[in-house]
Design an enzyme around this catalytic site. Structure first.
Site, PDB file in Angstrom:
ATOM      1  N   HIS A  27       1.070   2.144   2.436  1.00  0.00           N
ATOM      2  CA  HIS A  27      -0.301   2.579   2.958  1.00  0.00           C
ATOM      3  C   HIS A  27      -0.805   1.973   4.380  1.00  0.00           C
ATOM      4  O   HIS A  27      -0.101   1.114   4.774  1.00  0.00           O
ATOM      5  CB  HIS A  27      -1.271   2.683   1.934  1.00  0.00           C
ATOM      6  CG  HIS A  27      -1.729   0.995   1.735  1.00  0.00           C
ATOM      7  ND1 HIS A  27      -3.174   0.880   1.559  1.00  0.00           N
ATOM      8  CD2 HIS A  27      -1.459  -0.151   2.022  1.00  0.00           C
ATOM      9  CE1 HIS A  27      -3.441  -0.370   1.279  1.00  0.00           C
ATOM     10  NE2 HIS A  27      -2.544  -0.945   1.831  1.00  0.00           N
ATOM     11  N   CYS A  46      -4.286  -4.547   8.485  1.00  0.00           N
ATOM     12  CA  CYS A  46      -4.069  -3.407   7.634  1.00  0.00           C
ATOM     13  C   CYS A  46      -3.940  -2.192   8.379  1.00  0.00           C
ATOM     14  O   CYS A  46      -3.876  -1.219   7.536  1.00  0.00           O
ATOM     15  CB  CYS A  46      -4.726  -3.855   6.507  1.00  0.00           C
ATOM     16  SG  CYS A  46      -4.574  -5.403   5.813  1.00  0.00           S
ATOM     17  N   HIS A  52       1.850  -0.718   5.865  1.00  0.00           N
ATOM     18  CA  HIS A  52       2.612  -1.936   5.125  1.00  0.00           C
ATOM     19  C   HIS A  52       2.637  -1.650   3.786  1.00  0.00           C
ATOM     20  O   HIS A  52       2.229  -0.682   3.188  1.00  0.00           O
ATOM     21  CB  HIS A  52       1.716  -3.106   5.437  1.00  0.00           C
ATOM     22  CG  HIS A  52       0.479  -2.945   5.005  1.00  0.00           C
ATOM     23  ND1 HIS A  52      -0.475  -2.430   5.564  1.00  0.00           N
ATOM     24  CD2 HIS A  52      -0.171  -3.542   3.537  1.00  0.00           C
ATOM     25  CE1 HIS A  52      -1.618  -2.538   4.996  1.00  0.00           C
ATOM     26  NE2 HIS A  52      -1.558  -3.071   3.839  1.00  0.00           N
ATOM     27  N   HIS A  54       2.972  -2.625  -0.842  1.00  0.00           N
ATOM     28  CA  HIS A  54       2.674  -3.565  -1.826  1.00  0.00           C
ATOM     29  C   HIS A  54       3.393  -3.444  -2.953  1.00  0.00           C
ATOM     30  O   HIS A  54       3.896  -2.196  -3.248  1.00  0.00           O
ATOM     31  CB  HIS A  54       1.196  -3.423  -2.176  1.00  0.00           C
ATOM     32  CG  HIS A  54       0.247  -3.824  -1.145  1.00  0.00           C
ATOM     33  ND1 HIS A  54      -0.006  -5.131  -0.634  1.00  0.00           N
ATOM     34  CD2 HIS A  54      -0.650  -2.890  -0.067  1.00  0.00           C
ATOM     35  CE1 HIS A  54      -0.940  -4.966   0.383  1.00  0.00           C
ATOM     36  NE2 HIS A  54      -1.254  -3.818   0.524  1.00  0.00           N
ATOM     37  N   ASP A  92       4.609   6.043  -7.311  1.00  0.00           N
ATOM     38  CA  ASP A  92       5.559   4.960  -7.289  1.00  0.00           C
ATOM     39  C   ASP A  92       6.473   5.148  -6.049  1.00  0.00           C
ATOM     40  O   ASP A  92       7.035   6.669  -5.995  1.00  0.00           O
ATOM     41  CB  ASP A  92       6.257   4.731  -8.602  1.00  0.00           C
ATOM     42  CG  ASP A  92       7.360   3.611  -8.556  1.00  0.00           C
ATOM     43  OD1 ASP A  92       6.963   2.608  -7.751  1.00  0.00           O
ATOM     44  OD2 ASP A  92       8.374   3.735  -8.878  1.00  0.00           O
ATOM     45  N   HIS A  93       6.905   4.555  -5.251  1.00  0.00           N
ATOM     46  CA  HIS A  93       7.839   4.757  -4.082  1.00  0.00           C
ATOM     47  C   HIS A  93       7.209   5.797  -3.208  1.00  0.00           C
ATOM     48  O   HIS A  93       7.932   6.726  -2.663  1.00  0.00           O
ATOM     49  CB  HIS A  93       9.098   4.875  -4.704  1.00  0.00           C
ATOM     50  CG  HIS A  93       9.711   3.813  -4.996  1.00  0.00           C
ATOM     51  ND1 HIS A  93       9.705   3.323  -6.106  1.00  0.00           N
ATOM     52  CD2 HIS A  93      10.893   2.917  -4.235  1.00  0.00           C
ATOM     53  CE1 HIS A  93      10.217   1.867  -6.178  1.00  0.00           C
ATOM     54  NE2 HIS A  93      11.015   1.957  -5.261  1.00  0.00           N
ATOM     55  N   GLU A 137      -3.375  -5.815  -6.103  1.00  0.00           N
ATOM     56  CA  GLU A 137      -2.600  -5.361  -4.816  1.00  0.00           C
ATOM     57  C   GLU A 137      -1.618  -6.431  -4.384  1.00  0.00           C
ATOM     58  O   GLU A 137      -0.643  -5.993  -3.907  1.00  0.00           O
ATOM     59  CB  GLU A 137      -3.740  -5.173  -3.793  1.00  0.00           C
ATOM     60  CG  GLU A 137      -3.235  -4.518  -2.406  1.00  0.00           C
ATOM     61  CD  GLU A 137      -4.162  -4.470  -1.360  1.00  0.00           C
ATOM     62  OE1 GLU A 137      -4.764  -5.362  -1.174  1.00  0.00           O
ATOM     63  OE2 GLU A 137      -4.361  -3.439  -0.935  1.00  0.00           O
TER      64      GLU A 137
HETATM   65  N1  LIG Z   1     -11.823  -4.729  -0.225  1.00  0.00           N
HETATM   66  C1  LIG Z   1     -10.476  -4.532   0.303  1.00  0.00           C
HETATM   67  N2  LIG Z   1     -10.203  -5.409   1.182  1.00  0.00           N
HETATM   68  C2  LIG Z   1      -8.737  -5.308   1.559  1.00  0.00           C
HETATM   69  C3  LIG Z   1      -7.968  -4.345   0.964  1.00  0.00           C
HETATM   70  C4  LIG Z   1      -8.346  -3.555  -0.064  1.00  0.00           C
HETATM   71  O1  LIG Z   1      -7.861  -2.611  -0.795  1.00  0.00           O
HETATM   72  N3  LIG Z   1      -9.683  -3.755  -0.481  1.00  0.00           N
HETATM   73  N4  LIG Z   1      -6.564  -4.498   1.258  1.00  0.00           N
HETATM   74  C5  LIG Z   1      -6.095  -5.120   2.397  1.00  0.00           C
HETATM   75  C6  LIG Z   1      -4.840  -4.725   2.895  1.00  0.00           C
HETATM   76  O2  LIG Z   1      -4.166  -3.879   2.313  1.00  0.00           O
HETATM   77  C7  LIG Z   1      -3.823  -6.005   2.043  1.00  0.00           C
HETATM   78  O3  LIG Z   1      -3.873  -5.761   0.809  1.00  0.00           O
HETATM   79  C8  LIG Z   1      -4.257  -7.313   2.462  1.00  0.00           C
HETATM   80  O4  LIG Z   1      -2.766  -8.032   2.435  1.00  0.00           O
HETATM   81  P1  LIG Z   1      -2.736  -9.513   2.674  1.00  0.00           P
HETATM   82  O5  LIG Z   1      -4.019  -9.948   3.598  1.00  0.00           O
HETATM   83  O6  LIG Z   1      -1.687  -9.721   3.072  1.00  0.00           O
HETATM   84  O7  LIG Z   1      -3.019 -10.024   1.114  1.00  0.00           O
HETATM   85  P2  LIG Z   1      -3.497 -11.417   0.666  1.00  0.00           P
HETATM   86  O8  LIG Z   1      -4.494 -12.024   0.922  1.00  0.00           O
HETATM   87  O9  LIG Z   1      -2.813 -11.565  -0.763  1.00  0.00           O
HETATM   88  O10 LIG Z   1      -2.009 -12.298   1.553  1.00  0.00           O
HETATM   89  P3  LIG Z   1      -2.305 -13.798   2.354  1.00  0.00           P
HETATM   90  O11 LIG Z   1      -0.947 -14.551   1.841  1.00  0.00           O
HETATM   91  O12 LIG Z   1      -3.485 -14.430   1.862  1.00  0.00           O
HETATM   92  O13 LIG Z   1      -2.227 -13.415   3.636  1.00  0.00           O
HETATM   93  C9  LIG Z   1      -7.119  -6.047   3.132  1.00  0.00           C
HETATM   94  N5  LIG Z   1      -8.416  -6.022   2.838  1.00  0.00           N
HETATM   95 ZN   LIG Z   2      -2.204  -2.799   1.741  1.00  0.00          ZN
END
Ligand SMILES: Nc1nc2c(c(=O)[nH]1)N=C([C@H](O)[C@H](O)COP(=O)(O)OP(=O)(O)OP(=O)(O)O)CN2
Ligand SMILES: [Zn+2]
Length: 148
Positions: A27, A46, A52, A54, A92-93, A137
């Site tokens: 997404h 993002c 990217h 998940h 999925d996918h 996520e």
């Molecule tokens: N309130 C939300 N905030 C964010 C969402 C969401 O769905 N709701 N989604 C994202 C991005 O899609 C993504 O999930 C962020 O990924 P990332 O930062 O890589 O994820 P992590 O924090 O787990 O990874 P790190 O290793 O800490 O970088 C962003 N915000």
């Molecule tokens: Zn994401």
């Protein structure tokens, strides 16, 4: 007397049962209600135009009376079928933004994915049973939606 302080065996018992499934999808966080500049500012990496991916983990929980005869709140095999229909087949996918019509106008945050799953899961489950949708996520980002 043994069990005198416990609930009587005829009393109604409420149980919570959950099933966990995983799906992979890609997404891009991009809101049609924001300008390109605002989207970049709010969603950062993002908002990357090519998206990217998940490996989402979803936990569906139902709450209800433990049936005195079957011993079940509901049959987990039936819950598995509902999850297949509502989560696995449509998501999925998939590219959430392009393959799922709901996300054409709704930004595909995990909060909104949880709302999407809730709204469709209530349509296939017995009335009043759905309690919670929990989505991991990433290993660190978790969203809970309870239909409020
Ligand atoms: N309130 C939300 N905030 C964010 C969402 C969401 O769905 N709701 N989604 C994202 C991005 O899609 C993504 O999930 C962020 O990924 P990332 O930062 O890589 O994820 P992590 O924090 O787990 O990874 P790190 O290793 O800490 O970088 C962003 N915000
Ligand atoms: Zn994401």
């Amino acid at each position: 007397m043994a069990g005198s302080s416990a609930q009587s065996s005829t009393a109604e018992r409420i149980g919570y049962i959950s099933r966990i499934e995983s799906f992979s999808a890609c997404h891009r966080l991009h809101s049609i209600h924001l300008s390109d500049e605002e989207n970049k500012k709010v969603y950062g990496k993002c908002n990357n135009p090519n998206g990217h991916g998940h490996n989402y983990k979803v936990e569906v929980t139902v709450r209800g009376k433990i049936d005195a005869k079957t011993g079940m709140v509901m049959n987990l095999t039936d819950l598995k079928k509902c999850i297949e229909e509502v989560i696995m087949i449509p998501l999925d996918h998939k590219n959430l933004d392009k393959d799922v019509p709901y996300f054409t106008t709704v930004v595909s945050t995990t909060e909104n994915v949880a709302v999407y799953i809730w709204d469709n899961m209530v349509k296939v489950l017995p009335p009043g049973l759905l309690y919670e949708i929990k989505i991991h996520e990433t290993d660190k980002n978790v969203v809970v939606y309870r239909g409020e």
